[in-house]
Design a protein around this motif. Structure first.
Motif, PDB file in Angstrom:
ATOM      1  N   GLN A   1       0.857  -1.172   0.000  1.00  0.00           N
ATOM      2  CA  GLN A   1       0.000   0.000   0.000  1.00  0.00           C
ATOM      3  C   GLN A   1       0.904   1.236   0.000  1.00  0.00           C
ATOM      4  OE1 GLN A   1      -3.057  -0.447  -0.608  1.00  0.00           O
ATOM      5  NE2 GLN A   1      -2.921  -2.671  -0.312  1.00  0.00           N
ATOM      6  N   GLY A   2       0.321   2.420   0.056  1.00  0.00           N
ATOM      7  CA  GLY A   2       1.169   3.589   0.150  1.00  0.00           C
ATOM      8  C   GLY A   2       0.736   4.753  -0.703  1.00  0.00           C
ATOM      9  N   LEU A   3       1.666   5.697  -0.880  1.00  0.00           N
ATOM     10  CA  LEU A   3       1.400   6.978  -1.542  1.00  0.00           C
ATOM     11  C   LEU A   3       2.515   7.282  -2.528  1.00  0.00           C
ATOM     12  CD1 LEU A   3       0.625   8.900   1.769  1.00  0.00           C
ATOM     13  CD2 LEU A   3      -1.096   8.050   0.166  1.00  0.00           C
ATOM     14  N   ASN A   4       2.144   7.879  -3.657  1.00  0.00           N
ATOM     15  CA  ASN A   4       3.109   8.250  -4.687  1.00  0.00           C
ATOM     16  C   ASN A   4       3.009   9.759  -4.914  1.00  0.00           C
ATOM     17  OD1 ASN A   4       5.111   7.847  -6.547  1.00  0.00           O
ATOM     18  ND2 ASN A   4       3.829   6.877  -8.092  1.00  0.00           N
ATOM     19  N   PHE A   5       4.148  10.452  -4.807  1.00  0.00           N
ATOM     20  CA  PHE A   5       4.186  11.908  -4.925  1.00  0.00           C
ATOM     21  C   PHE A   5       4.995  12.328  -6.154  1.00  0.00           C
ATOM     22  CE2 PHE A   5       3.627  11.101  -0.402  1.00  0.00           C
ATOM     23  CZ  PHE A   5       2.655  12.009  -0.037  1.00  0.00           C
ATOM     24  N   ALA A   6       4.596  13.447  -6.774  1.00  0.00           N
ATOM     25  CA  ALA A   6       5.352  13.989  -7.901  1.00  0.00           C
ATOM     26  C   ALA A   6       5.027  15.459  -8.076  1.00  0.00           C
ATOM     27  CB  ALA A   6       5.044  13.232  -9.191  1.00  0.00           C
ATOM     28  N   ILE A   7       5.936  16.174  -8.749  1.00  0.00           N
ATOM     29  CA  ILE A   7       5.654  17.535  -9.227  1.00  0.00           C
ATOM     30  C   ILE A   7       5.650  17.492 -10.753  1.00  0.00           C
ATOM     31  CG2 ILE A   7       6.622  18.669  -7.202  1.00  0.00           C
ATOM     32  CD1 ILE A   7       9.151  19.257  -8.866  1.00  0.00           C
ATOM     33  N   ILE A   8       4.870  18.382 -11.376  1.00  0.00           N
ATOM     34  CA  ILE A   8       4.751  18.347 -12.833  1.00  0.00           C
ATOM     35  C   ILE A   8       4.903  19.730 -13.477  1.00  0.00           C
ATOM     36  CG2 ILE A   8       3.330  16.267 -12.825  1.00  0.00           C
ATOM     37  CD1 ILE A   8       0.888  18.064 -13.315  1.00  0.00           C
ATOM     38  N   GLY A   9       5.307  20.741 -12.691  1.00  0.00           N
ATOM     39  CA  GLY A   9       5.482  22.075 -13.259  1.00  0.00           C
ATOM     40  C   GLY A   9       6.749  22.184 -14.093  1.00  0.00           C
ATOM     41  N   ASP A  10       6.753  23.082 -15.082  1.00  0.00           N
ATOM     42  CA  ASP A  10       7.885  23.269 -15.994  1.00  0.00           C
ATOM     43  C   ASP A  10       8.294  21.954 -16.639  1.00  0.00           C
ATOM     44  OD1 ASP A  10       8.431  26.106 -15.832  1.00  0.00           O
ATOM     45  OD2 ASP A  10       9.094  25.759 -13.780  1.00  0.00           O
ATOM     46  N   VAL A  11       7.293  21.275 -17.211  1.00  0.00           N
ATOM     47  CA  VAL A  11       7.540  19.960 -17.805  1.00  0.00           C
ATOM     48  C   VAL A  11       8.500  20.036 -18.986  1.00  0.00           C
ATOM     49  CG1 VAL A  11       5.564  20.065 -19.375  1.00  0.00           C
ATOM     50  CG2 VAL A  11       6.372  17.846 -18.545  1.00  0.00           C
ATOM     51  N   ALA A  12       8.695  21.238 -19.567  1.00  0.00           N
ATOM     52  CA  ALA A  12       9.647  21.378 -20.679  1.00  0.00           C
ATOM     53  C   ALA A  12      11.075  21.051 -20.241  1.00  0.00           C
ATOM     54  CB  ALA A  12       9.590  22.797 -21.242  1.00  0.00           C
ATOM     55  N   HIS A  13      11.365  21.124 -18.937  1.00  0.00           N
ATOM     56  CA  HIS A  13      12.704  20.795 -18.435  1.00  0.00           C
ATOM     57  C   HIS A  13      12.913  19.295 -18.265  1.00  0.00           C
ATOM     58  CE1 HIS A  13      12.632  25.000 -16.307  1.00  0.00           C
ATOM     59  NE2 HIS A  13      12.780  25.090 -17.609  1.00  0.00           N
ATOM     60  N   TYR A  14      11.822  18.558 -18.232  1.00  0.00           N
ATOM     61  CA  TYR A  14      11.859  17.131 -17.912  1.00  0.00           C
ATOM     62  C   TYR A  14      12.718  16.355 -18.907  1.00  0.00           C
ATOM     63  CZ  TYR A  14       9.772  12.417 -17.282  1.00  0.00           C
ATOM     64  OH  TYR A  14       9.555  11.076 -17.082  1.00  0.00           O
ATOM     65  N   HIS A  15      13.660  15.564 -18.394  1.00  0.00           N
ATOM     66  CA  HIS A  15      14.533  14.703 -19.191  1.00  0.00           C
ATOM     67  C   HIS A  15      15.367  15.485 -20.206  1.00  0.00           C
ATOM     68  CE1 HIS A  15      12.381  10.592 -18.381  1.00  0.00           C
ATOM     69  NE2 HIS A  15      12.925  11.125 -17.287  1.00  0.00           N
ATOM     70  N   THR A  16      15.765  16.701 -19.830  1.00  0.00           N
ATOM     71  CA  THR A  16      16.643  17.516 -20.673  1.00  0.00           C
ATOM     72  C   THR A  16      17.771  18.078 -19.805  1.00  0.00           C
ATOM     73  OG1 THR A  16      15.662  19.715 -20.321  1.00  0.00           O
ATOM     74  CG2 THR A  16      14.552  18.264 -21.912  1.00  0.00           C
ATOM     75  N   PRO A  17      18.760  18.733 -20.418  1.00  0.00           N
ATOM     76  CA  PRO A  17      19.804  19.384 -19.611  1.00  0.00           C
ATOM     77  C   PRO A  17      19.268  20.458 -18.663  1.00  0.00           C
ATOM     78  CG  PRO A  17      20.547  19.137 -21.877  1.00  0.00           C
ATOM     79  CD  PRO A  17      19.092  18.762 -21.858  1.00  0.00           C
TER      80      PRO A  17
END
Length: 770
Positions: A260-276
């Motif tokens: 069981q449990g909880l999963n946390f994330a942020i999703i702001g400024d997704v253009a930075h995701y997986h980039t330099p």
């Protein structure tokens, strides 16, 4: 129809003021709390301390994919941090594969805080991952998660000893396929005692910490989270939507193991995701704080709760401006919607008997609501098509999305206003009111029946409308203030439950949801429709100004979206560069993969590129741009058959896949009609790939080792007897050869590499004769 009191534009202005206040609080609810300083009390989570940890971990800005030397360095830093705060970390090594054909050797870092109850029936896991994608330094994905876990581990040392033991897992290989989590769950003895997990991962670099996923004891987890989280940010829409998406985090593995449990994330400024741009400078300290404010109390609550009584059950829930969280059992929802429907029917009967509502008024009100939704849908589809045709939406997330978001929000509002004005004379206030809430309540009942997790945005306003209207429908006469409240109260409730999820839609899904955004805006603004006939009693100036402002705002926002640049240095287009050598023909090419499908002009000037509808490989599905490249003396990977024998109706093979140039990744691909089966890499079985993966690769089956040892990896498989066919053996290094530096320099500041980034690929074909 009886004439009705129309007190002018004041009721409309009052309703708009209420909406403005709700929108302000909703917008504020999308922001994380301010970071606490590094000298905050030791028993509290400090975003300042966590940011110092993050700087020590990844402040050098070096990408560290699984198996790399840079990842070894980050792992050593994680171990040093745990040791510094009094833990005795250990390293778990293992080899694992995922269901997509990716395999790797991983090294997980673990530590333990023993609980006070020797007879405890379970432990709590706190998890993150320390590897990054090859293209970026992973400061937020998931250096931020790792810093949060380490700061939680430090804070727990200053808190009373928990009842249950707490295990800290900072794993490797999440980006390659959740491989570290698989190794832990399948092979570590501590994994068997875990009952609940708190996982922290990110798909952006800023924004609030969203609790978007739980185990199947959803109701119990939501109640615990609601009670203990300092600034709850969660709703069951996230939970339902995420279950339908192909995205995964380590929590996917934990759920499959029964945690069981909880999963946390942020999703702001997704253009930075997986980039330099996923670097230390862009990692929000406030987001760090919000993660800790919600995760630390959740961990301590789990570690002191009864972990044996977590029955599978789901809830409907949502937060109100991050102040508190409302929830109820999912099986209540349909009953609540039905009660709202009965109350509404009762009110319509009362209104009809009192002469304030006629069947024709209801029909015109229903037509007004339906017209608003249908016209909004058509206009939104057309507007999005025009924006795409104008080049304003070339990729999922553009640099300046605000004009487009305003355009589609205001489009929904403008259509609601115009529709209510068009039908208001025939429908009247109560006809429009009945049309809105009959339609809304019908939606509430249907959605509560089919998808109860998202139904609260329909059920709660429908209940508010039924309750707000009841006192006024029971009386024979009415005052303007009274009827205003009948419209404004459910309108306000609709804004409270609806604006928050709408504000997250673009960050979550990007430009494809813009049309849906307009439809939702029309839905949540539709309760203001009954007040719109008031404009007819206002002076002509006010009518022109109000209608002109709503339509003009949409037109101006669309114009701004067209002229705004799609990319910027802070929000660049994703453009990967590739050097490919075909070892069979000796031919080499430069390949450019722009996410927009359009070649950036500076790169087009650097070499003579031609556009191909698909890349050069038979499994390619996306367009690419190709240009001749110089021949470089890179040896080809080898795929050597070590053993071949007939077993029943199939031929079994044992082969060695090896990179002769020491590449960190090597891949073998089988064609769609090969019938390859029973695949194992280093003795680890790989299950059949899903149809989605096969479709993505034009039916080809891929088996990929992303941590290729110098000796190579052994692969075994079976093939049905039949005609000969060719497989591909490929190896890949990250970065371009020196001869490609001119191409890398030609990439504009408004473009960047992403995911695997720029790569050098060598391929060869190998014929198999089953």
């Amino acid at each position: 129809m009886n004439s009705e009191s129309l007190p002018g534009i004041r009721r409309i202005l009052f309703a708009l003021a209420v909406l403005a206040v709700i929108f302000f609080f909703s917008l504020n609810g999308t922001r994380p709390p301010a970071s606490q300083p590094a000298d905050a009390p030791a028993n509290q989570f400090s975003g300042g301390r966590a940011r110092e940890i993050l700087n020590r971990l990844v402040g050098d800005g070096v990408p560290h994919p699984v198996g790399s030397v840079a990842d070894d360095v980050v792992r050593a830093r994680v171990i040093a941090e745990l040791t510094r705060i009094g833990y005795k970390p250990e390293v778990q090594s293992g080899f694992a594969c995922d269901e997509y054909g990716a395999c790797a050797s991983v090294k997980n870092v673990l530590a333990r805080l023993d609980g006070s109850d020797a007879a405890s029936s379970g432990s709590v896991l706190v998890a993150s991952h320390y590897d990054s994608v090859p293209a970026g330094p992973g400061a937020s994905d998931d250096g931020m998660g790792t810093a949060v876990v380490l700061e939680i581990a430090r804070a727990l040392k200053s808190l009373p000893q928990p009842r249950h033991s707490i295990i800290f897992l900072i794993d490797e290989g999440e980006e390659a396929g959740l491989l570290g989590a698989r190794v832990f769950v399948d092979r570590h003895p501590w994994a068997k005692e875990i009952r609940a997990a708190v996982n922290i991962d990110n798909r952006g670099t800023s924004g609030p910490s969203l609790m978007f996923e739980t185990g199947n004891a959803n109701r119990s987890m939501v109640r615990l989270y609601a009670k203990h989280a300092a600034h709850p940010a969660a709703n069951s829409i996230f939970y339902i939507a995420y279950k339908q998406l192909p995205n995964d985090t380590d929590f996917t593995v934990f759920k499959a193991a029964g945690y069981q449990g909880l999963n946390f994330a942020i999703i702001g400024d997704v253009a930075h995701y997986h980039t330099p741009l996923d670097n230390f400078a862009n990692a929000s300290p406030d987001s760090l704080q919000h993660h800790g404010d919600n995760a630390l109390p959740s961990v301590t609550a789990l570690a002191n709760s009864d972990l044996t009584s977590l029955p599978p059950a789901e809830a409907v829930y949502f937060d109100v401006f991050q102040r508190f969280l409302i929830s109820w059992p999912v099986n209540w929802t349909l009953g609540v919607a039905a009660v709202a429907a009965l109350l509404l029917i009762f009110q319509i009967v009362c209104l009809s008997r009192s002469g304030r509502l006629e069947p024709a008024g209801i029909a015109w009100g229903l037509l007004s609501w339906l017209a608003a939704i249908l016209v909004t849908g058509g206009a939104a589809f057309l507007a999005r098509w025009l924006l795409r045709a104008a080049g304003a939406l070339p990729v999922n997330w553009v640099a300046h999305p605000l004009p487009a978001e305003i355009a589609f929000w205001s489009l929904g509002f403008a259509v609601v206003v115009l529709s209510a004005l068009a039908f208001g004379r025939r429908a009247g206030f109560w006809g429009l009111w009945a049309g809105v809430w009959i339609s809304w309540t019908l939606l509430a009942v249907v959605v509560a029946w089919q998808i109860p997790g998202i139904s609260y945005v329909f059920v709660i306003p429908a209940c508010a409308a039924a309750l707000a209207g009841l006192p006024f429908t029971l009386r024979r006469s009415e005052a303007g203030v009274g009827t205003a409240l009948v419209a404004v109260v459910p309108l306000a409730i609709a804004g409270i439950v609806g604006f928050g999820p709408m504000l997250f839609l673009y960050d979550a899904l990007g430009n494809p949801v813009l049309a849906a955004l307009a439809l939702l805006a029309a839905l949540f603004f539709s309760p203001i429709g009954p007040l719109m006939p008031d404009l007819r009693s206002a002076r002509g100036f006010w009518r022109v100004v109000f209608v002109g402002a709503t339509v003009g705002a949409t037109a101006l926002a669309i114009f701004a979206a067209v002229v705004a640049p799609a990319y910027s240095a802070k929000s660049p287009e994703r453009v990967n560069l590739e050097y490919w050598k075909d070892a069979d023909t000796g031919k080499s090419q430069w390949i450019v993969h722009p996410s927009s499908g359009r070649l950036p002009s500076p790169i087009g000037v650097a070499a003579r590129f031609s556009r191909a509808a698909k890349g050069p490989f038979p499994w390619s599905t996306a367009p690419a741009f190709l240009a001749d490249a110089p021949y470089l003396d890179f040896p080809a990977p080898t795929f050597t058959i070590l053993e071949s024998r007939q077993e029943g109706g199939k031929r079994s093979y044992r082969a060695l896949l090896r990179s002769e140039r020491g590449a960190p990744e090597a891949i073998v691909l089988f064609p769609p009609d090969s019938g390859v089966d029973s695949v194992r890499m280093e003795g680890t079985p790989l299950g059949p790939e899903s149809q989605r993966v096969r479709a993505y690769l034009n039916g080809w089956a891929i088996y990929d080792c992303v941590t290729m040892p110098a000796r190579g990896v052994e692969i075994s498989f079976t093939l049905p007897p039949g005609k000969p066919f060719e497989i591909y053996a490929i190896d890949q290094t990250f970065g371009l050869p020196l001869e490609g530096m001119f191409l890398r320099k030609s990439r504009p500041l408004t473009a960047t590499q992403s995911q695997d980034g720029d790569v050098t690929v060598v391929s060869r074909r190998v014929q198999l004769i089953p």
